[in-house]
Design a protein around this motif. Structure first.
Motif, PDB file in Angstrom:
ATOM      1  N   ASP A 142       0.697  -1.529  -0.108  1.00 41.54           N
ATOM      2  CA  ASP A 142      -0.142  -0.044   0.139  1.00 41.54           C
ATOM      3  C   ASP A 142       0.710   1.113   0.057  1.00 41.54           C
ATOM      4  OD1 ASP A 142       0.668  -0.066   2.656  1.00 41.54           O
ATOM      5  OD2 ASP A 142      -0.315  -0.702   3.596  1.00 41.54           O
ATOM      6  N   SER A 181       4.264   2.053  -1.630  1.00 42.14           N
ATOM      7  CA  SER A 181       4.484   2.845  -3.388  1.00 42.14           C
ATOM      8  C   SER A 181       5.266   3.399  -3.585  1.00 42.14           C
ATOM      9  CB  SER A 181       3.263   3.790  -3.266  1.00 42.14           C
ATOM     10  OG  SER A 181       2.722   4.188  -3.892  1.00 42.14           O
ATOM     11  N   TYR A 235       5.137  -2.229  -7.123  1.00 44.65           N
ATOM     12  CA  TYR A 235       3.228  -2.688  -7.568  1.00 44.65           C
ATOM     13  C   TYR A 235       3.444  -2.073  -6.745  1.00 44.65           C
ATOM     14  CZ  TYR A 235       5.965  -5.254 -11.701  1.00 44.65           C
ATOM     15  OH  TYR A 235       6.322  -5.859 -13.053  1.00 44.65           O
ATOM     16  N   LYS A 267       0.698  -0.158  -4.689  1.00 38.98           N
ATOM     17  CA  LYS A 267      -0.125   0.836  -4.193  1.00 38.98           C
ATOM     18  C   LYS A 267      -0.714   2.113  -3.584  1.00 38.98           C
ATOM     19  CE  LYS A 267       0.509   0.979  -9.107  1.00 38.98           C
ATOM     20  NZ  LYS A 267       1.179   2.465  -9.884  1.00 38.98           N
ATOM     21  N   GLY A 314      -4.236   0.868  -1.115  1.00 40.89           N
ATOM     22  CA  GLY A 314      -4.818  -0.847  -1.782  1.00 40.89           C
ATOM     23  C   GLY A 314      -4.428  -1.415  -0.172  1.00 40.89           C
ATOM     24  N   ASN A 329     -10.129  -5.771  -2.799  1.00 34.07           N
ATOM     25  CA  ASN A 329     -11.601  -5.332  -2.314  1.00 34.07           C
ATOM     26  C   ASN A 329     -12.626  -6.563  -2.077  1.00 34.07           C
ATOM     27  OD1 ASN A 329     -10.437  -3.503  -3.376  1.00 34.07           O
ATOM     28  ND2 ASN A 329     -11.375  -2.544  -4.663  1.00 34.07           N
ATOM     29  N   PHE A 360      -9.414   1.516  -4.617  1.00 33.58           N
ATOM     30  CA  PHE A 360      -7.954   1.390  -4.890  1.00 33.58           C
ATOM     31  C   PHE A 360      -7.284   0.755  -5.302  1.00 33.58           C
ATOM     32  CE2 PHE A 360      -8.612   5.286  -1.508  1.00 33.58           C
ATOM     33  CZ  PHE A 360      -8.327   6.736  -1.906  1.00 33.58           C
ATOM     34  N   PRO A 361      -6.145   0.481  -6.325  1.00 32.12           N
ATOM     35  CA  PRO A 361      -5.410  -0.856  -6.673  1.00 32.12           C
ATOM     36  C   PRO A 361      -5.434  -1.881  -5.417  1.00 32.12           C
ATOM     37  CG  PRO A 361      -4.612   0.652  -7.888  1.00 32.12           C
ATOM     38  CD  PRO A 361      -4.830   1.662  -6.105  1.00 32.12           C
ATOM     39  N   GLU A 402      -6.341  -7.890  -7.077  1.00 34.76           N
ATOM     40  CA  GLU A 402      -7.621  -8.148  -8.268  1.00 34.76           C
ATOM     41  C   GLU A 402      -6.586  -6.861  -9.586  1.00 34.76           C
ATOM     42  OE1 GLU A 402      -9.287  -9.776  -5.031  1.00 34.76           O
ATOM     43  OE2 GLU A 402      -9.804  -7.345  -5.079  1.00 34.76           O
ATOM     44  N   SER A 403      -5.561  -6.396  -9.047  1.00 38.82           N
ATOM     45  CA  SER A 403      -4.498  -4.986  -9.345  1.00 38.82           C
ATOM     46  C   SER A 403      -3.207  -5.243  -9.264  1.00 38.82           C
ATOM     47  CB  SER A 403      -5.054  -3.223  -9.140  1.00 38.82           C
ATOM     48  OG  SER A 403      -4.303  -2.599  -9.615  1.00 38.82           O
ATOM     49  N   GLN A 404      -2.380  -4.865  -8.449  1.00 40.65           N
ATOM     50  CA  GLN A 404      -1.278  -5.104  -8.423  1.00 40.65           C
ATOM     51  C   GLN A 404      -0.926  -6.661  -9.221  1.00 40.65           C
ATOM     52  OE1 GLN A 404       0.535  -4.772  -4.152  1.00 40.65           O
ATOM     53  NE2 GLN A 404      -1.447  -2.779  -4.290  1.00 40.65           N
ATOM     54  N   LEU A 445      -1.095  -7.278 -12.663  1.00 41.73           N
ATOM     55  CA  LEU A 445      -0.219  -6.645 -13.726  1.00 41.73           C
ATOM     56  C   LEU A 445       1.091  -7.624 -13.390  1.00 41.73           C
ATOM     57  CD1 LEU A 445       0.391  -3.959 -15.286  1.00 41.73           C
ATOM     58  CD2 LEU A 445       0.906  -2.861 -13.118  1.00 41.73           C
TER      59      LEU A 445
END
Length: 317
Positions: free
Chosen positions: A39, A43, A69, A71, A74, A78, A85-86, A90-92, A95
């Motif tokens: 988080d 970041s 990675y 963010k 985060g 989620n 936020f990422p 589900e995001s980091q 990617l």
């Protein structure tokens, strides 16, 4: 005598292979790459300390390449504690896997350390602290699952960092006030006590779950970095860590903003510390560690990356 020597040798070999205090888990100059998840504490595309994020310092101290990675804002997932936020899962991670698939990442796994520092948003305001359908057991299982998912993709070297004593951070301290992260009325003492229990229980759960998982991950090296104890020591013994030109301060912050209660649209009263005075502070604002605290984290993590002994690190495998 020959049999006794053989027994002693085998016993020593067993201890060497299972004890983090005896074994050298990472060889000097082995690690060339540091891949970070988490988080705002980690970041690098948004600095939470008003200066240079700690992973940039760590990469500079060690000479490794940094692949960030993490963010800001985060959580682990989620699907458990929703925030706009990422999140990690589900995001980091998607990617990272996409860039790996596209050939943008070519990281020899024995030369790469994977790092996770997460949990502050999961247990905090607008999540477990103030009510959530998910449980602390769910969230900690999600955090530990990060190791398993990356291991199955080929990763072998991991640093898992636990949560800091959030009850001492200005947002969750007993004497907290309406600020940029929470302007509504609340029982600050109750928040602080509950947060302490969430952090202590969460850290113990992740430790136990990592210990249970570790034996099944053949050839993996898993380090548990005790940021809780490190930040507790910084809080209790600031003279060993902070060197700014102002009096040492572990309860105030570099950038503070006091809001009117239940009036977030009203302009706050803000104070900003400048220059070398900033290095006297443990906290940057009501929620984040200072740049100097980040330098300390980077220094300690650098020791682990370089294969040196580190007082805050326990090797689980």
């Amino acid at each position: 005598m020959r049999l006794l020597q053989l027994v002693v040798f085998n016993l020593f070999a067993l201890l060497w292979g299972t004890s983090g205090s005896l074994a050298q888990r990472i060889r000097p100059r082995q690690i060339k790459n540091l891949v970070t998840f988490g988080d705002s504490f980690t970041s690098v595309d948004w600095s939470s300390n008003g200066g240079t994020p700690w992973p940039v310092y760590a990469a500079g101290y060690t000479g490794v390449s940094l692949f960030p990675y993490a963010k800001a804002g985060g959580t682990c997932s989620n699907n458990l504690t929703y925030r706009p936020f990422p999140p990690l899962f589900e995001s980091q991670l998607p990617l990272y896997f996409q860039e790996k698939k596209d050939g943008k990442l070519k990281l020899p796994q024995q030369e790469t350390f994977y790092f996770l520092w997460i949990g502050t948003n999961d247990v905090g305001a607008n999540a477990l602290l103030t009510g959530s359908e998910a449980s602390l057991a769910d969230v900690t299982s999600c955090m530990v699952n990060w190791v398993k998912v990356l291991y199955e993709s080929g990763a072998r070297n991991f640093i898992f960092q636990n949560m800091v004593p959030l009850e001492t951070i200005p947002l969750y301290a007993p004497d907290s006030y309406p600020n940029r992260y929470w302007t509504a009325e609340r029982n600050t003492t109750e928040w602080s006590v509950f947060m302490r229990e969430l952090v202590l229980s969460g850290n113990e759960l992740t430790k136990l779950k990592l210990q249970a998982l570790a034996p099944s991950l053949r050839d993996a090296k898993i380090a548990l970095f005790d940021s809780h104890s490190l930040f507790t020591d910084m809080y209790n013994h600031p003279s060993g860590y902070f060197n700014g030109t102002a009096p040492l301060n572990v309860t105030g912050m570099v950038d503070s903003c006091v809001y009117e209660l239940n009036a977030p649209d009203q302009p706050p009263s803000c104070t900003l510390v400048n220059g070398p005075d900033r290095d006297s502070y443990l906290w940057y604002d009501e929620l984040h560690p200072s740049e100097q605290a980040g330098r300390i984290v980077a220094r300690e993590i650098a020791q682990v990356v370089q294969g040196r002994e580190n007082r805050w690190t326990t090797w689980l495998r």
